[in-house]
Every structure is written in structure tokens, then in C-alpha cells.
Design a protein around this motif. Structure first.
Motif, PDB file in Angstrom:
ATOM      1  N   VAL A 181       1.028  -1.289   0.222  1.00  0.00           N
ATOM      2  CA  VAL A 181       0.369  -0.201  -0.054  1.00  0.00           C
ATOM      3  C   VAL A 181       0.993   1.644  -0.087  1.00  0.00           C
ATOM      4  CG1 VAL A 181      -1.714   1.440   0.902  1.00  0.00           C
ATOM      5  CG2 VAL A 181      -1.724  -1.277   1.056  1.00  0.00           C
ATOM      6  N   ILE A 182       2.288   0.972   0.902  1.00  0.00           N
ATOM      7  CA  ILE A 182       2.700   2.463   0.878  1.00  0.00           C
ATOM      8  C   ILE A 182       3.519   2.318  -0.174  1.00  0.00           C
ATOM      9  CG2 ILE A 182       5.647   2.972   1.815  1.00  0.00           C
ATOM     10  CD1 ILE A 182       4.017   2.131   4.744  1.00  0.00           C
ATOM     11  N   GLU A 183       3.594   1.559  -1.190  1.00  0.00           N
ATOM     12  CA  GLU A 183       4.478   1.890  -2.910  1.00  0.00           C
ATOM     13  C   GLU A 183       3.470   2.139  -3.575  1.00  0.00           C
ATOM     14  OE1 GLU A 183       6.248  -1.597  -6.099  1.00  0.00           O
ATOM     15  OE2 GLU A 183       6.116  -2.511  -4.158  1.00  0.00           O
ATOM     16  N   THR A 184       2.261   1.677  -3.607  1.00  0.00           N
ATOM     17  CA  THR A 184       1.151   2.601  -3.944  1.00  0.00           C
ATOM     18  C   THR A 184       0.629   3.762  -3.852  1.00  0.00           C
ATOM     19  OG1 THR A 184      -0.550   0.170  -4.583  1.00  0.00           O
ATOM     20  CG2 THR A 184      -1.367   1.986  -4.706  1.00  0.00           C
ATOM     21  N   ILE A 185       1.031   4.000  -3.175  1.00  0.00           N
ATOM     22  CA  ILE A 185       1.384   5.603  -2.623  1.00  0.00           C
ATOM     23  C   ILE A 185       1.611   6.786  -3.463  1.00  0.00           C
ATOM     24  CG2 ILE A 185       0.475   7.106  -0.933  1.00  0.00           C
ATOM     25  CD1 ILE A 185      -0.870   5.335   0.624  1.00  0.00           C
ATOM     26  N   THR A 186       3.320   6.083  -2.702  1.00  0.00           N
ATOM     27  CA  THR A 186       4.454   6.149  -3.414  1.00  0.00           C
ATOM     28  C   THR A 186       4.951   6.837  -4.451  1.00  0.00           C
ATOM     29  OG1 THR A 186       5.608   5.297  -1.119  1.00  0.00           O
ATOM     30  CG2 THR A 186       7.253   6.332  -3.142  1.00  0.00           C
ATOM     31  N   HIS A 187       4.310   5.474  -5.830  1.00  0.00           N
ATOM     32  CA  HIS A 187       4.701   5.563  -6.696  1.00  0.00           C
ATOM     33  C   HIS A 187       3.323   5.463  -7.604  1.00  0.00           C
ATOM     34  CE1 HIS A 187       8.859   4.414  -5.517  1.00  0.00           C
ATOM     35  NE2 HIS A 187       8.451   3.600  -5.138  1.00  0.00           N
ATOM     36  N   SER A 188       2.251   5.705  -6.920  1.00  0.00           N
ATOM     37  CA  SER A 188       0.788   5.300  -8.215  1.00  0.00           C
ATOM     38  C   SER A 188       0.728   3.882  -9.051  1.00  0.00           C
ATOM     39  CB  SER A 188       0.562   6.673  -8.945  1.00  0.00           C
ATOM     40  OG  SER A 188      -0.616   6.417  -9.802  1.00  0.00           O
ATOM     41  N   ARG A 189      -0.488   3.546  -9.036  1.00  0.00           N
ATOM     42  CA  ARG A 189      -0.646   2.983 -10.212  1.00  0.00           C
ATOM     43  C   ARG A 189      -0.859   3.003 -11.505  1.00  0.00           C
ATOM     44  NH1 ARG A 189       3.048  -1.382  -7.627  1.00  0.00           N
ATOM     45  NH2 ARG A 189       2.181  -1.514  -5.855  1.00  0.00           N
ATOM     46  N   ALA A 190      -0.410   2.634 -13.061  1.00  0.00           N
ATOM     47  CA  ALA A 190      -1.538   2.862 -13.995  1.00  0.00           C
ATOM     48  C   ALA A 190      -1.471   2.038 -15.367  1.00  0.00           C
ATOM     49  CB  ALA A 190      -0.383   3.715 -14.801  1.00  0.00           C
ATOM     50  N   GLY A 191      -1.923   0.562 -14.533  1.00  0.00           N
ATOM     51  CA  GLY A 191      -1.970  -0.574 -15.468  1.00  0.00           C
ATOM     52  C   GLY A 191      -2.896  -0.213 -16.950  1.00  0.00           C
TER      53      GLY A 191
END
Length: 297
Positions: free
Chosen positions: A253-263
Motif C-alpha cells: 500500500v505504501i508502494e502504491t501511494i508513493t509511486h501510483s499505479r497505471a495499469g
């Protein structure tokens, strides 16, 4: 010729030997049966005729065509065209009707579900898996549950298949842009951790703090909602159901908030994809099939 030059004749069978002997066992020179010889000669003649009539001898870029002009590729195409013509009584109806109208016709639903399953295996299973369970924590959604980022109604699923997700070639593709709060230096590492704890508190996986709640309200609630339920219109996931596209551990979750996701997912309509795309009927069929798997809304 002298007698000693002649091969020996076996006393039991009366057949001449070949002169070969192994461990006292002598080889008989038994002639092949006439029927076998004529069959063998017949296969040679048949082979010569076949190579004249049909494609046979490989060339540099092709093969000899044969005087009959037969092509297995052409035969397959003709069979496919014949099957398509026989199915057109259903596919034409599916193309002409709204997907909700198709879903209200039991006969069309049966045909669409079967056809959609074939389309899914050919075009969708590579990412979503043969059983449509997706690949957890890798960005390929599970299509069997009730969690749909862009909505799980028949119309929603059809739109997603038709126009894709973040597929630049389609002007009507669905796009959501979550900021990379760490990479863009919007939030510090400590603040991101506090937000992650607040997000995980929705499912009881962590304890929130006042700081985390405030940061969530200021930066995340506009899309995910104050209670974290998400918004299909914005492609904002529900954060309260413990279903995570990229993993639901604190680190993920921290990784997602930090770098975002764009599948991204391709748009499958022929207007954008050309010959590699799906027909209008195929899109509706696979949408109905996916919806029938038990997920959907």
C-alpha cells in the motif's frame, strides 16, 4: 555355374538360403508376397499422382501448387466463413441490440455465453488467466469477485472491453490518474505511512491516527470517498473490501501511494484495432460471458 557356388536349400522349408549364418541359424531367401509388392508399387504410383495434383514440394518461399489448386488454408477460411454465415442469425441480432436487450433473450444469452467463452480464451486469458481469476498483486484483475474498479454491470464491462483502460489509441478509453504522492514530493515518507495505516484501518488491518485521517481526507477522499468506498466513475478502487489489485500488505500500500499505479488494458473494438480487434457481437458476447462468471453487478 559350379554346384559349390549355389546357395544351400533349407531341407525343412525347401527355400534357398542367402548364405548368411549366425550361431548356426541360416537366413532364408524367402520372396516377398505378391500382394505386398503390388501394394508397395501402388503407393509409389499414388505418391507420384498426389504430388502432381496437390501442393507437395517445398520451394524457397512457397510450395508447388498442384494442378487442382487445392489449399488447406483456403479450405479453413471457407469453413470459418461457412460457420460465421450459419451463426449470423444470432450474431446479427446481438449486434443490433443493446447488451441489456441481449441479456433478456434466453436463446441469445446461451449463444453469447458459449461464443464469449471462446473469445475470452483467445483474447483475455493471457492476462486474466484461463479461469479468469487474474494474477494477484500483478495488476491483472480477478473477474470472479464483485470488486470492479470501473463498474461491473453488463454495460460497464462492455465499455471497458470496447475502449480499454488507459489505451491511448482510443479517444474514449477510460483514464484515472492517481498522483504518485512520493515521487511527486506531495507527501513525505512519514505522511505516506500514516495514510497507508488509515487506508488499512478500513479493513481492520491497521490502526489509524489523526494525522493519517486528515491526510487521507485532504488527498484521497475526493476520489476514494470519505469512507473509502471508491467511485466507479473515476476508476477509484474500493479500499474497504480487502481486495487489492496490487497487494494489500502495508508495504504494498505504501508502494502504491508513493509511486501510483497505471495499469493498461487494450481497447478491443475494430475501429481502433483494425483486423486484430473484435466485432461488435464478439465484444457483447465476451462481456456477457465475463458477467456470467459470478462477479459483476
Amino acid at each position: 555355374m559350379a554346384d559349390h557356388d549355389k546357395n544351400e536349400v533349407d531341407e525343412v522349408s525347401g527355400t534357398e538360403t542367402t548364405g548368411h549364418e549366425w550361431d548356426g541359424i541360416k537366413e532364408l531367401n524367402t520372396p516377398l508376397p505378391r500382394w505386398w509388392l503390388w501394394t508397395f508399387y501402388g503407393t509409389i504410383v499414388w505418391g507420384v499422382i498426389y504430388t502432381i495434383l496437390y501442393p507437395a514440394w517445398p520451394l524457397v518461399n512457397d510450395a508447388t501448387a498442384g494442378v487442382l489448386g487445392y489449399s488447406s488454408r483456403t479450405a479453413v477460411h471457407e469453413a470459418i466463413e461457412q460457420a460465421a454465415a450459419e451463426q449470423s442469425v444470432f450474431t446479427d441480432k446481438i449486434s443490433a441490440l443493446d447488451i441489456e436487450e441481449v441479456a433478456s433473450d434466453a436463446e441469445l444469452v446461451q449463444f453469447a455465453t458459449s461464443g464469449g467463452a471462446a473469445v475470452f480464451r483467445n483474447y483475455c486469458s493471457q492476462c486474466h488467466g484461463a479461469g479468469a481469476a487474474g494474477v494477484q498483486a500483478s495488476g491483472y484483475p480477478n473477474l470472479l469477485d464483485d470488486d470492479w474498479i470501473w463498474g461491473g454491470t453488463l454495460a460497464d464491462i462492455e465499455t471497458t472491453i470496447r475502449h480499454g483502460i488507459r489505451y491511448d489509441a482510443d479517444d474514449d478509453t477510460r483514464i484515472s490518474e492517481m498522483p504518485a504522492f512520493g515521487d511527486m514530493e506531495i507527501l513525505s515518507k512519514e505522511e505516506i505511512a500514516a495514510v497507508a495505516d488509515h487506508v488499512l484501518s478500513f479493513t481492520g488491518a491497521a490502526s489509524s491516527t489523526e494525522e493519517g485521517a486528515t491526510l487521507y481526507a485532504d488527498n484521497c477522499a475526493a476520489c476514494h470517498g470519505e469512507e473509502g468506498k471508491g467511485m466507479h466513475e473515476l476508476g477509484a478502487p474500493n479500499l474497504t473490501d480487502a481486495i487489492w489489485l496490487y497487494g494489500g500488505s502495508r508495504d504494498r500500500v505504501i508502494e502504491t501511494i508513493t509511486h501510483s499505479r497505471a495499469g493498461a488494458m487494450p481497447a478491443w473494438n475494430k475501429e481502433v484495432r483494425g483486423a486484430s480487434g473484435l466485432t461488435d457481437a464478439q465484444i457483447k458476447q465476451v462481456a456477457i460471458y465475463v458477467h456470467s462468471l459470478g462477479g459483476g453487478q
